[in-house]
Design a protein around this motif. Sequence first.
Motif, PDB file in Angstrom:
ATOM      1  N   SER B 227       0.841  -1.201   0.000  1.00 28.16           N
ATOM      2  CA  SER B 227       0.000   0.000   0.000  1.00 28.16           C
ATOM      3  C   SER B 227       0.873   1.246   0.000  1.00 28.16           C
ATOM      4  O   SER B 227       2.080   1.186   0.232  1.00 28.16           O
ATOM      5  CB  SER B 227      -0.891  -0.010   1.240  1.00 28.16           C
ATOM      6  N   ARG B 228       0.247   2.379  -0.283  1.00 32.43           N
ATOM      7  CA  ARG B 228       0.961   3.650  -0.225  1.00 32.43           C
ATOM      8  C   ARG B 228       0.431   4.429   0.972  1.00 32.43           C
ATOM      9  O   ARG B 228      -0.709   4.200   1.381  1.00 32.43           O
ATOM     10  CB  ARG B 228       0.737   4.429  -1.514  1.00 32.43           C
ATOM     11  N   PRO B 229       1.108   5.392   1.533  1.00 32.06           N
ATOM     12  CA  PRO B 229       2.467   5.772   1.166  1.00 32.06           C
ATOM     13  C   PRO B 229       3.495   4.734   1.622  1.00 32.06           C
ATOM     14  O   PRO B 229       3.270   4.006   2.579  1.00 32.06           O
ATOM     15  CB  PRO B 229       2.659   7.095   1.912  1.00 32.06           C
ATOM     16  N   ARG B 230       4.609   4.730   0.914  1.00 34.34           N
ATOM     17  CA  ARG B 230       5.645   3.756   1.232  1.00 34.34           C
ATOM     18  C   ARG B 230       6.848   4.469   1.845  1.00 34.34           C
ATOM     19  O   ARG B 230       7.052   5.659   1.607  1.00 34.34           O
ATOM     20  CB  ARG B 230       6.070   3.038  -0.047  1.00 34.34           C
ATOM     21  N   ASN B 231       7.638   3.725   2.598  1.00 34.55           N
ATOM     22  CA  ASN B 231       8.844   4.312   3.174  1.00 34.55           C
ATOM     23  C   ASN B 231       9.959   3.281   3.229  1.00 34.55           C
ATOM     24  O   ASN B 231       9.806   2.165   2.716  1.00 34.55           O
ATOM     25  CB  ASN B 231       8.546   4.913   4.560  1.00 34.55           C
ATOM     26  N   GLU B 232      11.039   3.645   3.900  1.00 37.74           N
ATOM     27  CA  GLU B 232      12.224   2.780   3.917  1.00 37.74           C
ATOM     28  C   GLU B 232      11.926   1.388   4.465  1.00 37.74           C
ATOM     29  O   GLU B 232      12.554   0.415   4.068  1.00 37.74           O
ATOM     30  CB  GLU B 232      13.353   3.414   4.752  1.00 37.74           C
ATOM     31  N   SER B 233      10.951   1.289   5.382  1.00 41.86           N
ATOM     32  CA  SER B 233      10.712  -0.016   6.016  1.00 41.86           C
ATOM     33  C   SER B 233       9.668  -0.841   5.255  1.00 41.86           C
ATOM     34  O   SER B 233       9.385  -1.968   5.635  1.00 41.86           O
ATOM     35  CB  SER B 233      10.279   0.188   7.466  1.00 41.86           C
ATOM     36  N   SER B 234       9.144  -0.274   4.167  1.00 41.64           N
ATOM     37  CA  SER B 234       8.085  -0.979   3.435  1.00 41.64           C
ATOM     38  C   SER B 234       8.519  -2.334   2.915  1.00 41.64           C
ATOM     39  O   SER B 234       7.704  -3.229   2.753  1.00 41.64           O
ATOM     40  CB  SER B 234       7.611  -0.126   2.251  1.00 41.64           C
ATOM     41  N   LEU B 235       9.801  -2.473   2.618  1.00 41.55           N
ATOM     42  CA  LEU B 235      10.263  -3.699   1.969  1.00 41.55           C
ATOM     43  C   LEU B 235      10.682  -4.767   2.973  1.00 41.55           C
ATOM     44  O   LEU B 235      11.087  -5.854   2.589  1.00 41.55           O
ATOM     45  CB  LEU B 235      11.434  -3.394   1.029  1.00 41.55           C
ATOM     46  N   ARG B 236      10.560  -4.468   4.299  1.00 39.58           N
ATOM     47  CA  ARG B 236      11.109  -5.402   5.283  1.00 39.58           C
ATOM     48  C   ARG B 236      10.182  -6.591   5.562  1.00 39.58           C
ATOM     49  O   ARG B 236      10.651  -7.614   6.033  1.00 39.58           O
ATOM     50  CB  ARG B 236      11.376  -4.662   6.600  1.00 39.58           C
ATOM     51  N   SER B 237       8.878  -6.434   5.287  1.00 33.26           N
ATOM     52  CA  SER B 237       7.954  -7.515   5.628  1.00 33.26           C
ATOM     53  C   SER B 237       8.313  -8.773   4.845  1.00 33.26           C
ATOM     54  O   SER B 237       8.897  -8.712   3.770  1.00 33.26           O
ATOM     55  CB  SER B 237       6.520  -7.094   5.294  1.00 33.26           C
ATOM     56  N   SER B 238       7.952  -9.911   5.428  1.00 28.21           N
ATOM     57  CA  SER B 238       8.312 -11.179   4.788  1.00 28.21           C
ATOM     58  C   SER B 238       7.561 -11.307   3.464  1.00 28.21           C
ATOM     59  O   SER B 238       8.057 -11.901   2.502  1.00 28.21           O
ATOM     60  CB  SER B 238       7.996 -12.360   5.701  1.00 28.21           C
ATOM     61  N   GLU B 239       6.358 -10.704   3.397  1.00 28.08           N
ATOM     62  CA  GLU B 239       5.588 -10.758   2.159  1.00 28.08           C
ATOM     63  C   GLU B 239       6.362 -10.082   1.023  1.00 28.08           C
ATOM     64  O   GLU B 239       6.470 -10.619  -0.082  1.00 28.08           O
ATOM     65  CB  GLU B 239       4.239 -10.062   2.376  1.00 28.08           C
ATOM     66  N   MET B 240       6.944  -8.903   1.330  1.00 27.67           N
ATOM     67  CA  MET B 240       7.691  -8.171   0.296  1.00 27.67           C
ATOM     68  C   MET B 240       8.985  -8.892  -0.057  1.00 27.67           C
ATOM     69  O   MET B 240       9.399  -8.913  -1.207  1.00 27.67           O
ATOM     70  CB  MET B 240       7.997  -6.740   0.756  1.00 27.67           C
ATOM     71  N   GLN B 241       9.603  -9.498   0.967  1.00 30.11           N
ATOM     72  CA  GLN B 241      10.821 -10.257   0.695  1.00 30.11           C
ATOM     73  C   GLN B 241      10.520 -11.421  -0.250  1.00 30.11           C
ATOM     74  O   GLN B 241      11.275 -11.689  -1.187  1.00 30.11           O
ATOM     75  CB  GLN B 241      11.431 -10.781   2.000  1.00 30.11           C
ATOM     76  N   ASP B 242       9.363 -12.074  -0.010  1.00 26.15           N
ATOM     77  CA  ASP B 242       8.966 -13.179  -0.884  1.00 26.15           C
ATOM     78  C   ASP B 242       8.709 -12.677  -2.303  1.00 26.15           C
ATOM     79  O   ASP B 242       9.104 -13.308  -3.285  1.00 26.15           O
ATOM     80  CB  ASP B 242       7.680 -13.852  -0.354  1.00 26.15           C
ATOM     81  N   PHE B 243       8.039 -11.526  -2.384  1.00 21.23           N
ATOM     82  CA  PHE B 243       7.701 -10.964  -3.702  1.00 21.23           C
ATOM     83  C   PHE B 243       8.974 -10.651  -4.480  1.00 21.23           C
ATOM     84  O   PHE B 243       9.108 -10.984  -5.660  1.00 21.23           O
ATOM     85  CB  PHE B 243       6.851  -9.700  -3.513  1.00 21.23           C
ATOM     86  N   MET B 244       9.927 -10.028  -3.792  1.00 20.26           N
ATOM     87  CA  MET B 244      11.180  -9.684  -4.469  1.00 20.26           C
ATOM     88  C   MET B 244      11.953 -10.945  -4.835  1.00 20.26           C
ATOM     89  O   MET B 244      12.571 -11.012  -5.887  1.00 20.26           O
ATOM     90  CB  MET B 244      12.026  -8.759  -3.587  1.00 20.26           C
ATOM     91  N   GLY B 245      11.861 -11.952  -3.956  1.00 19.36           N
ATOM     92  CA  GLY B 245      12.513 -13.231  -4.248  1.00 19.36           C
ATOM     93  C   GLY B 245      11.925 -13.856  -5.502  1.00 19.36           C
ATOM     94  O   GLY B 245      12.653 -14.403  -6.345  1.00 19.36           O
ATOM     95  N   HIS B 246      10.611 -13.739  -5.628  1.00 25.26           N
ATOM     96  CA  HIS B 246       9.932 -14.277  -6.803  1.00 25.26           C
ATOM     97  C   HIS B 246      10.441 -13.570  -8.077  1.00 25.26           C
ATOM     98  O   HIS B 246      10.758 -14.225  -9.074  1.00 25.26           O
ATOM     99  CB  HIS B 246       8.423 -14.081  -6.630  1.00 25.26           C
ATOM    100  N   LEU B 247      10.516 -12.239  -8.001  1.00 23.05           N
ATOM    101  CA  LEU B 247      11.009 -11.457  -9.163  1.00 23.05           C
ATOM    102  C   LEU B 247      12.436 -11.864  -9.510  1.00 23.05           C
ATOM    103  O   LEU B 247      12.786 -12.047 -10.679  1.00 23.05           O
ATOM    104  CB  LEU B 247      10.970  -9.957  -8.860  1.00 23.05           C
TER     105      LEU B 247
END
Lengths: 284, 257
Positions: B227-247
């Motif tokens: 979701s927005r707004p985003r900040n420096e910690s937005s990417l720390r969640s495990s969900e985002m880590q998984d998403f980036m791992g997928h990419l």
Amino acid sequence: MSAEADISITEQTDKPKKATHVTPPEPFMEKLIRMPVVLPLLTFVLILVVWEAGTRLFAVPSYILPAPSRIMGGFEVVSLSRWIEHVWSTLRVALMGFLLAIIISLPIAVGLAKSRFLSRSLYPLLVVIQSVPVVAVAPIIIVVLGTDDAPRVVITFMITFFPLVVSMTTGLMATPPELIELSRSLRAPVWREISQIRLPYATPYIFSGLKISITLSVIGAVVAEFVAAEKGIGYFIQFSTSMFKLPQAWAGLVVLLVMSLVLFQAVSLTQKILFPWSLPKERK
Amino acid sequence: MTQDAIRFSDAGQTFRTDSGPLTALSGVDLSIARHEFVAVLGPSGCGKSTLLRMTAGLIKPTEGTVSVFGLPVTEPRDDIGIVFQQATLLPWANVEDNVVFPARHKRGRVSQKDREHARAIIATCGLAGFEKRLPGELSGGMQQRVGIARALFLNPDILLMDEPFSALDALTRDAMGFELLRLWQASPKTVLFITHSIPEAVILADRVVVMSERPGRVIANLKVPLSRPRNESSLRSSEMQDFMGHLRGLLIKEKVA
């Protein structure tokens, strides 16, 4: 640079801060030697002294190598007004040839830079023209164009224009392709792409060409005077040597040298004053 | 139904080179909604920049079509601004003159209104006080801010960005990303953002499009679950880590294949 200090508050955290310790003042002599003019000047004076002493010691005849003092004497043989006349004659031809070369090489360079067809068809021809020894053609040009300034200007032009065409073309092609894309994305007319982007970008290249050409223009004017003239430094040198007045000829050479240096400095200074951004960044 | 801002229909590009034809892109189908922020992610040489240049009308697709607001792109449009990898500013012109350059270049003159407009954009881009500085006096990040300000000058609806922060150091790069988000949220635009950095694509975009090696095709088109707004910690969640791992997995598979 003062600008750097002002900007450092924003993002430039990675830049090293200026050293804070104060270096002890340099001894006077060392400071003097570090000045850019001092060392070459000292060398020059030393050469003059050796030259003067050598020619006196070994009694070198003045038609082989006149002493500097004899060359100075060569200046006095001719009146100042006559010197000015000679200088003006050569200077005028050199400058007119130089200007003609700028005026003609600019559209040629634009054509070469913008059109593949022109660069393929015209460029080899220019190389051929450049390869013709101008000194050999000079008498022909004089016969064709008469004996006033016109043939001399043309000869000067022929010697000066090629480096200008090459440097201008290189400069016009050195524009970052993104800026040309920006120009196209704005659907700007081509002449504005040339005048607002390509030409200013070519400035450093153009000036290196101008610096070469301005000294060549003096050579061109002198060559032309060797062939046919009744005035000018080139004529004066030729006349003096034919009369075996070598110190006088050397004096003429000194005048030419000074003229070349002054013209070169004038071009450098123009760049420094009008286009300071086009100079290479100062090395520390 | 709302109209797509940008639409690629079976678009492809084959360049003629000295060593024969070179297909940079092939069969690209992609639509970008108005005011959507789309990042295109792919290995170098996969035709990402070609995609951008086709949208800008700088090159024509050799197959299929590219349309902007429903019309096939045949030439550059006024409502598209481009930010390049290098800021490519005019080194002899100060910040303000660089920003008004589109007006000077397009119309041949610059009005007082243009200058006021430019100064407003300069301020929005965080460059107030630097109007009279030459590009050579600015840091890389600030130069790229000027590049963005110049792209915004004609108030485009679409902003095309070709790896705009890849020449910057990591810290500046992150800061510039958030700066861009701030600008985009204050004045929404359709953004096509080319990058080869996964975190950059994810933190900025609504949608990430993954391209294959040459000839470039779209191999994945994923909504960013953030979701927005985003900040420096937005990417720390495990969900985002998984998403980036997928990419990352998609890109690596593409690299090996």
